[in-house]
Write a protein that holds these residues in place. Sequence first.
Motif, short mmCIF file in Angstrom:
data_model
loop_
_atom_site.label_atom_id
_atom_site.label_comp_id
_atom_site.label_asym_id
_atom_site.label_seq_id
_atom_site.Cartn_x
_atom_site.Cartn_y
_atom_site.Cartn_z
N THR A 76 39.07 49.80 49.70
CA THR A 76 39.43 48.39 49.82
C THR A 76 38.28 47.63 50.51
O THR A 76 37.59 48.21 51.36
N GLY A 131 39.35 38.98 43.54
CA GLY A 131 39.61 39.51 42.20
C GLY A 131 38.94 40.85 41.94
O GLY A 131 39.27 41.54 40.97
N GLU A 165 39.33 43.37 43.75
CA GLU A 165 40.27 44.43 44.16
C GLU A 165 41.68 44.23 43.60
O GLU A 165 42.37 45.18 43.29
N LEU A 166 42.12 42.96 43.53
CA LEU A 166 43.50 42.70 43.10
C LEU A 166 43.53 42.18 41.68
O LEU A 166 42.65 41.43 41.26
N THR A 167 44.59 42.53 40.95
CA THR A 167 44.72 42.06 39.56
C THR A 167 45.16 40.59 39.57
O THR A 167 45.76 40.11 40.55
N PRO A 168 44.90 39.85 38.46
CA PRO A 168 45.33 38.45 38.40
C PRO A 168 46.84 38.30 38.61
O PRO A 168 47.30 37.35 39.23
N GLU A 169 47.61 39.28 38.11
CA GLU A 169 49.07 39.21 38.25
C GLU A 169 49.47 39.26 39.73
O GLU A 169 50.34 38.52 40.17
N LEU A 170 48.82 40.14 40.46
CA LEU A 170 49.18 40.28 41.88
C LEU A 170 48.74 39.05 42.68
O LEU A 170 49.47 38.56 43.55
N ASP A 177 48.57 36.14 41.51
CA ASP A 177 49.52 35.08 41.15
C ASP A 177 50.82 35.20 41.97
O ASP A 177 51.35 34.19 42.45
#
Length: 469
Positions: free
Chosen positions: A411, A427, A429-434, A436
């Motif tokens: 991380t 972005g 590390e985290l997906t666009p869905e998360l 959002d």
Amino acid sequence: MLTRTVKSGLEKIAGPANVSFSREDLLCYSYDATGASHMPDAVVFPGGAGEISLILKMANAEGFPVTPRGAGSGFTGGSLPVGGGVVLSTERMTALVEIDTANFTAVVEPGVITGDLQKEVEKVQLFYPPDPTSKGFSTIGGNIAECAGGPRALKYGVTRDYVLGLEVVLPTGEIVNTGTRTAKGVVGYDMTRLLVGSEGTLGVVTKATLRLIPLPQSKKTLVALFPRLEDAASAVAGIIASKVLPSTLELIDAASLRCVEDYTGTVFSNAAGAMLLIEADGIEEATEREAEIIKKVCAENRATEVRSARDGKEVDELWKVRRALSPSLSRLKPTKLNEDVVVPRSKLVELVRGVEEIAKKRGVIIASFGHAGDGNIHVNVMIDKSDPVEAEAGERAVEDIFELTVGLGGTISGEHGVGVTKAPYLGMELTPELIDVMRRIKDTLDPNGILNPGKIFNSISTAGRREEV
Ligand SMILES: Cc1cc2nc3c(=O)[nH]c(=O)nc-3n(C[C@H](O)[C@H](O)[C@H](O)COP(=O)(O)OP(=O)(O)OC[C@H]3O[C@@H](n4cnc5c(N)ncnc54)[C@H](O)[C@@H]3O)c2cc1C
């Protein structure tokens, strides 16, 4: 800019003596450990949740930003008032409300200095383990907002593991209590966990119920020197593999070691390529046994010297050296790009090797030290940002380090948070869905976006990108 109505409203709520619009005061509350500065329009020192609630209600009605602030020791610009408005300083809220020795809990206000709380609970043989290296000046509120870690996180966990419940003023001004005062509690969503580490974007912490544990009976502090950084990193992996869990397992590379030696006058060994500072604690017999195992593993990993601190004075000296590491790096270059990456412990050797390669590839100095035992290394890219070539190389090195870290299953922040400086990399590390989902939580709690805007999701200004030392 705040209107005259807002200014007099703030004075009415907190009292004129607890509000300042003077340029000198505003300057003092315009920066944090990143060294970047954003001027607020007012700084307010509220006395409690009721006043904070009224201020936030006014902020929603009048549309001005509010930025909570503890000691301003954050490394990612969390307390920078990037959009101006009001800085809400918790420095008057310093009550240690209760230490409950029957239930092992403490209730504190957010402005309490972490080290002060530790000293108080230790007087009754209790222990509050979270100990960011900044514990001498950072606040419990700031620690909760950042979910601060520190050297003891390896064995004892981080701030979130010690927060049972919170009194919080939500961005819209409601005062709520989350969690419990009991050791267990599963009624409803875990709002306490959501708020811990939310970087002052989802609510202002006005009181915290903290979990305490018994104070360990004994402690053994060890120093081990290694010819190469890689050897020290493999000793870290070896100690963990031996099933010994020290309370502290701090790694210091050669560049950092030389700086801190120069800065403090303590010389460990000019030949050392890396040092481990290790502490075992618990029942005396167990501590002795653990220290023996640790010494053996270090020797197996080519340590040139492993020894126990002789007495309390030497232990204090060693910790003084450890705490001086961060400021001492200014001897290398004026600007420090300080990143607190974490990888699974088994990938530590790959991380340090990769970082050394990045330093060579980008032609920059990288000084690494940190809480290696839990895979968390503070990787400091040292540059002179007034040199555009060096500044660019530094930025690229940071991107490379983040890519390497995420590629190793790690991380990009173990304890400093996202704030302003890491917002552009979310972005990675985290997906666009998360992202959002997180944005929707923020929008639900803070529909007018008044509480600490510009943090985590969108970097309003890249001026707060870096720490300057
Ligand atoms: C020399 C040095 C060493 C450090 N070592 C460590 C370390 O080992 N481990 C570690 O984790 N960090 C470390 N840090 C980083 C920093 O000290 C921590 O992030 C600390 O938790 C910040 O506390 P603060 O009181 O200074 O908060 P601030 O910097 O003032 O604020 C940090 C964030 O918390 C929010 N905030 C503050 N108070 C409240 C509140 N009452 N309610 C809601 N939000 C609030 C702010 O808005 C901001 O987003 C170090 C920093 C320095 C300068």
